[in-house]
Design a protein around this motif. Structure first.
Motif, PDB file in Angstrom:
ATOM      1  N   GLY A 273       3.107 -35.443  16.885  1.00 41.59           N
ATOM      2  CA  GLY A 273       1.725 -35.147  17.233  1.00 41.59           C
ATOM      3  C   GLY A 273       0.792 -35.580  16.124  1.00 41.59           C
ATOM      4  O   GLY A 273       0.987 -35.217  14.960  1.00 41.59           O
ATOM      5  N   SER A 274      -0.225 -36.374  16.461  1.00 39.88           N
ATOM      6  CA  SER A 274      -1.193 -36.870  15.482  1.00 39.88           C
ATOM      7  C   SER A 274      -2.577 -36.329  15.803  1.00 39.88           C
ATOM      8  O   SER A 274      -3.104 -36.587  16.886  1.00 39.88           O
ATOM      9  N   VAL A 275      -3.137 -35.590  14.862  1.00 39.53           N
ATOM     10  CA  VAL A 275      -4.450 -34.998  15.115  1.00 39.53           C
ATOM     11  C   VAL A 275      -5.535 -36.066  15.217  1.00 39.53           C
ATOM     12  O   VAL A 275      -6.481 -35.942  15.997  1.00 39.53           O
ATOM     13  N   PHE A 276      -5.421 -37.162  14.460  1.00 36.90           N
ATOM     14  CA  PHE A 276      -6.485 -38.156  14.464  1.00 36.90           C
ATOM     15  C   PHE A 276      -6.493 -38.993  15.736  1.00 36.90           C
ATOM     16  O   PHE A 276      -7.552 -39.490  16.147  1.00 36.90           O
ATOM     17  N   SER A 277      -5.345 -39.153  16.356  1.00 36.83           N
ATOM     18  CA  SER A 277      -5.341 -39.828  17.650  1.00 36.83           C
ATOM     19  C   SER A 277      -5.384 -38.821  18.795  1.00 36.83           C
ATOM     20  O   SER A 277      -5.514 -39.199  19.962  1.00 36.83           O
ATOM     21  N   SER A 278      -5.269 -37.527  18.445  1.00 40.87           N
ATOM     22  CA  SER A 278      -5.278 -36.442  19.449  1.00 40.87           C
ATOM     23  C   SER A 278      -4.267 -36.723  20.555  1.00 40.87           C
ATOM     24  O   SER A 278      -4.584 -36.669  21.750  1.00 40.87           O
ATOM     25  N   SER A 279      -3.045 -37.026  20.155  1.00 41.62           N
ATOM     26  CA  SER A 279      -2.026 -37.394  21.135  1.00 41.62           C
ATOM     27  C   SER A 279      -0.636 -37.083  20.606  1.00 41.62           C
ATOM     28  O   SER A 279      -0.440 -36.801  19.422  1.00 41.62           O
ATOM     29  N   ILE A 280       0.347 -37.137  21.510  1.00 41.58           N
ATOM     30  CA  ILE A 280       1.759 -37.055  21.158  1.00 41.58           C
ATOM     31  C   ILE A 280       2.360 -38.445  21.321  1.00 41.58           C
ATOM     32  O   ILE A 280       2.292 -39.044  22.400  1.00 41.58           O
ATOM     33  N   TRP A 281       2.960 -38.940  20.250  1.00 42.07           N
ATOM     34  CA  TRP A 281       3.659 -40.221  20.277  1.00 42.07           C
ATOM     35  C   TRP A 281       5.166 -39.968  20.367  1.00 42.07           C
ATOM     36  O   TRP A 281       5.668 -38.990  19.827  1.00 42.07           O
ATOM     37  N   ARG A 282       5.866 -40.865  21.025  1.00 45.61           N
ATOM     38  CA  ARG A 282       7.325 -40.790  21.077  1.00 45.61           C
ATOM     39  C   ARG A 282       7.921 -42.043  20.440  1.00 45.61           C
ATOM     40  O   ARG A 282       7.555 -43.160  20.804  1.00 45.61           O
ATOM     41  N   ILE A 283       8.807 -41.827  19.464  1.00 47.95           N
ATOM     42  CA  ILE A 283       9.596 -42.934  18.925  1.00 47.95           C
ATOM     43  C   ILE A 283      10.832 -43.044  19.804  1.00 47.95           C
ATOM     44  O   ILE A 283      11.683 -42.160  19.826  1.00 47.95           O
ATOM     45  N   ASN A 284      10.908 -44.124  20.568  1.00 45.09           N
ATOM     46  CA  ASN A 284      11.957 -44.287  21.567  1.00 45.09           C
ATOM     47  C   ASN A 284      13.286 -44.664  20.924  1.00 45.09           C
ATOM     48  O   ASN A 284      13.366 -44.991  19.733  1.00 45.09           O
ATOM     49  N   MET A 285      14.338 -44.678  21.727  1.00 43.00           N
ATOM     50  CA  MET A 285      15.678 -44.969  21.208  1.00 43.00           C
ATOM     51  C   MET A 285      15.784 -46.363  20.603  1.00 43.00           C
ATOM     52  O   MET A 285      16.600 -46.596  19.714  1.00 43.00           O
ATOM     53  N   ASP A 286      14.937 -47.302  21.080  1.00 42.67           N
ATOM     54  CA  ASP A 286      14.970 -48.659  20.537  1.00 42.67           C
ATOM     55  C   ASP A 286      13.953 -48.856  19.411  1.00 42.67           C
ATOM     56  O   ASP A 286      13.692 -49.989  18.998  1.00 42.67           O
ATOM     57  N   LEU A 287      13.359 -47.735  18.923  1.00 43.80           N
ATOM     58  CA  LEU A 287      12.367 -47.718  17.841  1.00 43.80           C
ATOM     59  C   LEU A 287      11.001 -48.233  18.255  1.00 43.80           C
ATOM     60  O   LEU A 287      10.102 -48.347  17.415  1.00 43.80           O
ATOM     61  N   SER A 288      10.814 -48.564  19.517  1.00 49.51           N
ATOM     62  CA  SER A 288       9.456 -48.801  20.005  1.00 49.51           C
ATOM     63  C   SER A 288       8.732 -47.453  20.076  1.00 49.51           C
ATOM     64  O   SER A 288       9.360 -46.394  19.975  1.00 49.51           O
ATOM     65  N   ILE A 289       7.428 -47.482  20.213  1.00 48.26           N
ATOM     66  CA  ILE A 289       6.678 -46.230  20.278  1.00 48.26           C
ATOM     67  C   ILE A 289       5.846 -46.192  21.556  1.00 48.26           C
ATOM     68  O   ILE A 289       5.388 -47.225  22.059  1.00 48.26           O
ATOM     69  N   THR A 290       5.669 -44.974  22.064  1.00 46.38           N
ATOM     70  CA  THR A 290       4.885 -44.748  23.278  1.00 46.38           C
ATOM     71  C   THR A 290       3.906 -43.616  23.021  1.00 46.38           C
ATOM     72  O   THR A 290       4.293 -42.569  22.473  1.00 46.38           O
ATOM     73  N   GLU A 291       2.652 -43.802  23.383  1.00 46.89           N
ATOM     74  CA  GLU A 291       1.697 -42.700  23.363  1.00 46.89           C
ATOM     75  C   GLU A 291       1.925 -41.904  24.648  1.00 46.89           C
ATOM     76  O   GLU A 291       1.471 -42.272  25.715  1.00 46.89           O
ATOM     77  N   LEU A 292       2.643 -40.795  24.512  1.00 45.10           N
ATOM     78  CA  LEU A 292       3.163 -40.089  25.674  1.00 45.10           C
ATOM     79  C   LEU A 292       2.110 -39.219  26.351  1.00 45.10           C
ATOM     80  O   LEU A 292       2.028 -39.162  27.584  1.00 45.10           O
ATOM     81  N   ILE A 293       1.319 -38.508  25.551  1.00 48.42           N
ATOM     82  CA  ILE A 293       0.286 -37.608  26.076  1.00 48.42           C
ATOM     83  C   ILE A 293      -0.953 -37.801  25.230  1.00 48.42           C
ATOM     84  O   ILE A 293      -0.879 -37.856  24.000  1.00 48.42           O
ATOM     85  N   ASP A 294      -2.095 -37.876  25.879  1.00 47.39           N
ATOM     86  CA  ASP A 294      -3.355 -38.151  25.172  1.00 47.39           C
ATOM     87  C   ASP A 294      -4.408 -37.131  25.592  1.00 47.39           C
ATOM     88  O   ASP A 294      -4.524 -36.804  26.775  1.00 47.39           O
ATOM     89  N   TRP A 295      -5.164 -36.612  24.607  1.00 48.75           N
ATOM     90  CA  TRP A 295      -6.243 -35.671  24.868  1.00 48.75           C
ATOM     91  C   TRP A 295      -7.492 -36.114  24.096  1.00 48.75           C
ATOM     92  O   TRP A 295      -7.442 -37.060  23.307  1.00 48.75           O
TER      93      TRP A 295
END
Length: 351
Positions: A273-295
């Motif tokens: 969870g990053s306060v500055f992006s106000s979102s939850i990021w997921r580091i995926n199994m292949d090390l790519s990243i996804t912005e999973l939830i955004d507020w």
């Protein structure tokens, strides 16, 4: 290195039932002596034996498998829970109740519509955990004296290691409390604390990488932590005593910084969870990243925890706290269980 496995397979086999075979013979009729006509008619012996047997129940009750290749790309929509409260984090106790704070009271929610206060005068609590005996622990803000609070089932409170300026908190499989002492300043370290004695020891000097939120992986062979600035997420290998092996290693840089939460799912993916992006990021199994939830900032979710099946919550959903809108709790289906789920994940990784 010995790894602690939280997997267990329990088999139940019902016994075979069998009815005994039955047979009967009807005696011959006997005529009087002067009657020379002998009745030789005999009834046929009933040799029909009941051999019907109950079918053996070969359905073995085993723990579920989860295919890590089936995880959805995005989380489902928010579902608001009316009764639970959580300022910065929540946990589930052994009975499956959700425990969270509204900055003063610990609330115990047994479902989405029912919650009762069981400990008051708590103050501002950051990250939380559950000790093996069931007591709740939560990192206290510096305004509350720091360290962490321990609350028993009756609502009794004890402040442990006051003065430590902590934020991130996790409970190890050794029953110790691990506290990341950096928040807005002070010593950067991860400290191991005995919750019974208050004895504390630094296990990681985090001066080069100020730790914030922390979490263990599934088998407690690795500790992950987010950071205060820069967006880096690190991992450090642990031995069987949960002592670090070597220095922390950079896993991935997550866009934006100030990591308010770090959690791990059963397949080894890391949620940040990053306060500055106000979102939850997921580091995926292949090390790519996804912005999973955004507020937006005001509705940002500070802490998250997977649901407990013991209490009837959804194990495939995360429950997220929103401190700036009344410590509300929402659930989001993510389609994968948490790190310490009791089933068998197939195809997982260790990042």
């Amino acid at each position: 290195m010995r790894l602690t496995s939280l997997l267990a397979i329990v088999a139940f086999l019902s016994a075979m039932g069998c009815e005994p075979g039955q047979s009967s013979t009807i005696p011959k009729d006997k005529d009087k002596v002067e009657d020379t006509d002998t009745d030789t008619d005999t009834d046929v012996v009933d040799t029909d034996t009941d051999t019907d047997t109950d079918v053996v129940d070969t359905d073995t009750d085993v723990l579920a498998d989860f295919d890590c290749s089936t995880i959805p790309a995005m989380a489902g929509p928010a579902v608001n829970l009316e009764a639970p409260r959580g300022y910065n984090d929540i946990v589930f106790d052994a009975a499956g109740a959700m425990i969270g704070s509204d900055e003063n009271v610990f609330w115990r929610a047994t479902d989405a519509d029912t919650a009762t206060a069981y400990a008051t005068g708590i103050g501002r609590v950051y990250k939380m955990g559950i000790l093996p005996g069931g007591d709740v622990v939560g990192a206290l803000s510096s305004g509350e004296g720091g360290g962490f609070i321990r609350v028993d089932a009756a609502g009794g409170k004890t402040q442990i290691v006051p003065g430590l300026n902590g934020y991130g908190l996790a409970v190890g499989n050794d029953g110790m409390v691990y506290l990341a002492t950096n928040y807005t300043g002070g010593a950067e370290a991860i400290i191991r604390v005995d919750p019974d004695t208050g004895d504390a020891v630094e296990i990681i000097d985090c001066t080069p990488y100020p730790a914030r939120a922390i979490a263990f992986n599934r088998d407690f062979s690795r500790l992950y932590f987010g950071t205060l600035d820069g967006g880096e997420v690190y991992g450090v290998d642990l031995d069987a005593n949960l002592d670090p092996i070597g220095d922390p290693v950079l896993i991935r840089n997550v866009p934006q910084a100030w990591h308010d939460t770090v959690e791990v799912d059963a397949c080894g993916q890391i949620y940040v969870g990053s306060v500055f992006s106000s979102s939850i990021w997921r580091i995926n199994m292949d090390l790519s990243i996804t912005e999973l939830i955004d507020w937006d900032f005001n509705t940002y979710g500070h802490g998250m925890e997977w649901g407990s099946a013991v209490g009837g919550w959804d194990e495939m959903s995360v429950y997220i706290t929103h401190p700036y809108i009344g410590s509300r709790v929402d659930s989001y289906e993510v389609g994968v269980p948490g790190a310490h789920w009791v089933g068998n994940p197939i195809g997982g990784v260790t990042l």
